[in-house]
Design a protein around this motif. Sequence first.
Motif, PDB file in Angstrom:
ATOM      1  N   PRO A 232      39.697  40.870  24.855  1.00 11.85           N
ATOM      2  CA  PRO A 232      38.979  42.134  24.809  1.00 11.85           C
ATOM      3  C   PRO A 232      37.888  42.235  25.857  1.00 11.85           C
ATOM      4  O   PRO A 232      37.178  43.229  25.930  1.00 11.85           O
ATOM      5  CB  PRO A 232      38.356  42.118  23.410  1.00 11.85           C
ATOM      6  N   CYS A 233      37.763  41.196  26.661  1.00 12.58           N
ATOM      7  CA  CYS A 233      36.634  41.172  27.590  1.00 12.58           C
ATOM      8  C   CYS A 233      36.646  42.337  28.552  1.00 12.58           C
ATOM      9  O   CYS A 233      35.610  42.905  28.894  1.00 12.58           O
ATOM     10  CB  CYS A 233      36.604  39.854  28.351  1.00 12.58           C
ATOM     11  N   ALA A 234      37.876  42.695  28.980  1.00 13.61           N
ATOM     12  CA  ALA A 234      37.952  43.795  29.937  1.00 13.61           C
ATOM     13  C   ALA A 234      37.388  45.077  29.342  1.00 13.61           C
ATOM     14  O   ALA A 234      36.724  45.858  30.018  1.00 13.61           O
ATOM     15  CB  ALA A 234      39.399  44.005  30.350  1.00 13.61           C
ATOM     16  N   LEU A 235      37.649  45.283  28.074  1.00 10.22           N
ATOM     17  CA  LEU A 235      37.132  46.482  27.423  1.00 10.22           C
ATOM     18  C   LEU A 235      35.607  46.476  27.435  1.00 10.22           C
ATOM     19  O   LEU A 235      34.969  47.486  27.671  1.00 10.22           O
ATOM     20  CB  LEU A 235      37.624  46.539  25.971  1.00 10.22           C
ATOM     21  N   ALA A 236      35.047  45.311  27.192  1.00 10.96           N
ATOM     22  CA  ALA A 236      33.594  45.235  27.084  1.00 10.96           C
ATOM     23  C   ALA A 236      32.905  45.468  28.407  1.00 10.96           C
ATOM     24  O   ALA A 236      31.798  45.973  28.446  1.00 10.96           O
ATOM     25  CB  ALA A 236      33.198  43.871  26.525  1.00 10.96           C
TER      26      ALA A 236
ATOM     27  N   ILE B 272      36.397  54.988  33.374  1.00 13.54           N
ATOM     28  CA  ILE B 272      36.316  54.080  32.226  1.00 13.54           C
ATOM     29  C   ILE B 272      37.615  54.116  31.433  1.00 13.54           C
ATOM     30  O   ILE B 272      38.140  53.079  31.010  1.00 13.54           O
ATOM     31  CB  ILE B 272      35.124  54.451  31.327  1.00 13.54           C
ATOM     32  N   LEU B 273      38.177  55.328  31.278  1.00 15.22           N
ATOM     33  CA  LEU B 273      39.440  55.428  30.542  1.00 15.22           C
ATOM     34  C   LEU B 273      40.559  54.698  31.277  1.00 15.22           C
ATOM     35  O   LEU B 273      41.387  54.022  30.667  1.00 15.22           O
ATOM     36  CB  LEU B 273      39.802  56.904  30.339  1.00 15.22           C
ATOM     37  N   ILE B 274      40.561  54.842  32.603  1.00 15.66           N
ATOM     38  CA  ILE B 274      41.593  54.163  33.385  1.00 15.66           C
ATOM     39  C   ILE B 274      41.494  52.662  33.188  1.00 15.66           C
ATOM     40  O   ILE B 274      42.500  51.976  32.976  1.00 15.66           O
ATOM     41  CB  ILE B 274      41.447  54.497  34.898  1.00 15.66           C
ATOM     42  N   SER B 275      40.267  52.151  33.241  1.00 13.47           N
ATOM     43  CA  SER B 275      40.139  50.697  33.126  1.00 13.47           C
ATOM     44  C   SER B 275      40.487  50.228  31.719  1.00 13.47           C
ATOM     45  O   SER B 275      41.019  49.128  31.549  1.00 13.47           O
ATOM     46  CB  SER B 275      38.742  50.243  33.538  1.00 13.47           C
ATOM     47  N   PHE B 276      40.207  51.067  30.725  1.00 18.52           N
ATOM     48  CA  PHE B 276      40.653  50.724  29.372  1.00 18.52           C
ATOM     49  C   PHE B 276      42.155  50.552  29.359  1.00 18.52           C
ATOM     50  O   PHE B 276      42.709  49.587  28.805  1.00 18.52           O
ATOM     51  CB  PHE B 276      40.293  51.857  28.401  1.00 18.52           C
TER      52      PHE B 276
END
Lengths: 804, 58
Positions: free
Chosen positions: A467-471, A749-753
């Motif tokens: 989940p790190c990428a999300l954070a 941010i949505l793209i990176s999610f």
Amino acid sequence: MENQIVTEQLVKCYHCGDECKDTVIIKDDLNFCCEGCRLVYEILNENNLCRYYQMNEKPGISPGRPSHQEQFAYLDQPEILSGMLQFSEGGTQAVQLFIPQIHCSSCIWLLEHLNKLQEGIIRSRVDFVKRSLLIYFKEQDTSLRKVVELLASLGYMPVLQMDLLESGKVPAKSKEEIYKIGIAGFCFGNIMLFSFPEYFSLNSFQEPGFNHVFNYVNLGLSLPVFFYCSKGFFRTALNGLKQRFLNIDVPIALGILVMFLRSIVEIVWGYGSGYLDTMAGLVFFMLIGRSFQNKTYQTLSFERNYKSFFPVAVLCRREGREVGVQVSDLKKGDRILIRNEELIPADALLVKGNACIDYSFVTGESRLINKQAGELIYAGGKHKGGIIELEIVKAVSQSYLTQLWNQDAFNSEKLSDKFQQLVNRISHYFTIVLVLIALAGLSWWYYHADPAKAWNAFTAVLIIACPCALAISSPFTLGNVLRIFGRKKFYLKNASTIEKLANADTLVFDKTGTLTRNKQVDVNFSGIALSALQTIHLASLLRQSAHPISKQLFDYLAVEGKVPVAGFQEITGKGIKGVVDGVEWVMGSAEFLGLEDTEIDQLTTRTYLRVNGNLLGFFSLGNKYRDGLRSMIDHFKSKNYRMVVLTGDNEGEESRLRDLFGANTHLRFRQSPADKLQAVQELQQQGSNVLMIGDGLNDAGALRQSDIGISISDDVNNFSPACDAILDAGSFRLLPSFLKAARASKEIILISFCVAILYNIVGLWFALQGTLSPVFAAILMPLSSITIISLTTGLSGWASRRIA
Amino acid sequence: MSVIFLLIIFSLLLAIGFLLAFIWSVRDGQFEDDYTPSVRILFEDENTAPKESTKEDV
């Protein structure tokens, strides 16, 4: 629209860059604004230190008042010395001084070459971030007093108080961070090295004992990683679990734990070589990610403190003149003048005048506190009343003001932080979904009678999901955007303001001071001419108020003298009154004076003047609209923004505004502050998301009510805590680009999610099939983190590049 | 081939030596200021002998 470009031949000081207003001192064909600057130049020139000027343009700081001989005499006293010196042994002494004026590489260069200027100085070292200078000198040849005198003469007056170095960071904590990263990296690299035989399946070429040796070495190397470097993750995860909340560290801690246990099982029972390389790699990259995140926040706060633009200016008394000075340029000892409704930017002593301070910004209470001369007034208070003079005691801390701004009493809505909430919710569900998927995999393989694969799949799922990428996607993007905005002189309160910017669909503009410029306005007076004495009296009255019209008229009158004004009162948006030399002066709009607005002049604002009951006439001020306004409005129209203009002025400007804004824009005139607030409320009730821009003076309530309030700053100190952002007048025309960038950051941010989820899906695909190899796991996780970091930073930088 | 055990031990010792050096440098404060050195390396050395004219004692 007129575009008046006035070019004057400005003579600037070679040393400090200030304008040489009255006196120009020339030496060696160079211009200097004062004796102090010239002296510094001479000192540097004689000692062959002119490199100072080659590294940066006009790097110097005017040394200000020349110090008296005895100003630093107290530094010779032994008790003071022992308190200030860092070190004193064998004839060598060391002192660390806080010098807030350090601002560029020239400063560093000069301050590290002090030994060329004074015999006894051995060496000196600058810490730029902390603004500190460490000087080693010989007790015999020089003294602390002489060193400080030298610094003062160069313009680098140190702040001499016992404990002053700004303790923003806690060194011990950041050291532990470095230790952890260092050890994790060391172990990670070596474990991978010792896993080479495993990667390349060289087991068959060795004696049977070998892979055991390698495995146990790896196990040994993984111990510090598990027990020391991962401490932070376990602690946070446990805290979260205690509060029944699955924060983002829970899946990470779970993954580390599972990997470690599974590896021990595999190695000790001889099934395989475990996933120690993946575990060490995960810890290493997570620690780097966290440290990077912290650094970004530190850089951000550094930028916001020292580079970014807190566009608040105060009137400062410099060399007998009153000039507007940026808050960030104020030093201890500066005399500043605070007008009605202005903010006290730093801790200061009241020198002249009666202060009525409203500390609601700091404490939340709107009680007015009276202060007498000699009393200390703390930063963050707002003054109500006639003009007062203060002497700054402590340097301005932009971080303190920003902190106050963020936690001020108006901050009742916590639900504005949608992104943070989103991240929290995602991390909560992430763990649950993850465990469910792992259990699903476990039962699936058990059902298909393959228990080995079942446990393989179960643990693999827990290992690979990250989940790190999300954070990190949200803070990185927003932090980057915040920094870029600050550079372009758009200072936001905090990161969640960006989201508010993106959501706005209705724009509300104030007119005076927002759409119109504050400077270079045509002023005409109709009526009984004022005598010279009356002009001085009028100027003294105007000086008390910070309203744009008061300022414009004050500049127009351009007188030097001033007299005290008693009983000064300002009724926001309407007018001012006061008693000068026993006579009552009243100045303001027609309504304020109880007159009828008979002729509504097309293009000017009228301010009427009544002295001692006699109406003398009025000033008419031509409105000059800001550059780039038309193209900005057209842009907003094309993007379907709804626009509203609220103004306290009368309908005189209606045709002009119609021409600019078009037929669809709602224009409202003669708005009082309460009317403006109501207008905003009405819009919100209709479902609009309101962005309001005003000058913060007479629309504070409306600004606060809006979903996002922007206060426009034109070299003034009208910072209102009710606003969410401060925009420099020069950057006003960039507003469309700012809004565009804010919307873009949401998309980024949505793209990176999505990218993060994609990585997880790929990893889970292999994990569920039980075919997750250690190499694959070791590569996938850092790859995902690095991709997200570069993606967010790169995209947000690209989206903001269009802010010209 | 069994010499590899010896090699592993030596390489580990060497590597741990470097790790200890790293810990020592952190403790000594080498990483406290990581901004100023980046500016400092850009300065050039030059001959800064004082000029012939009278040098005032500041």
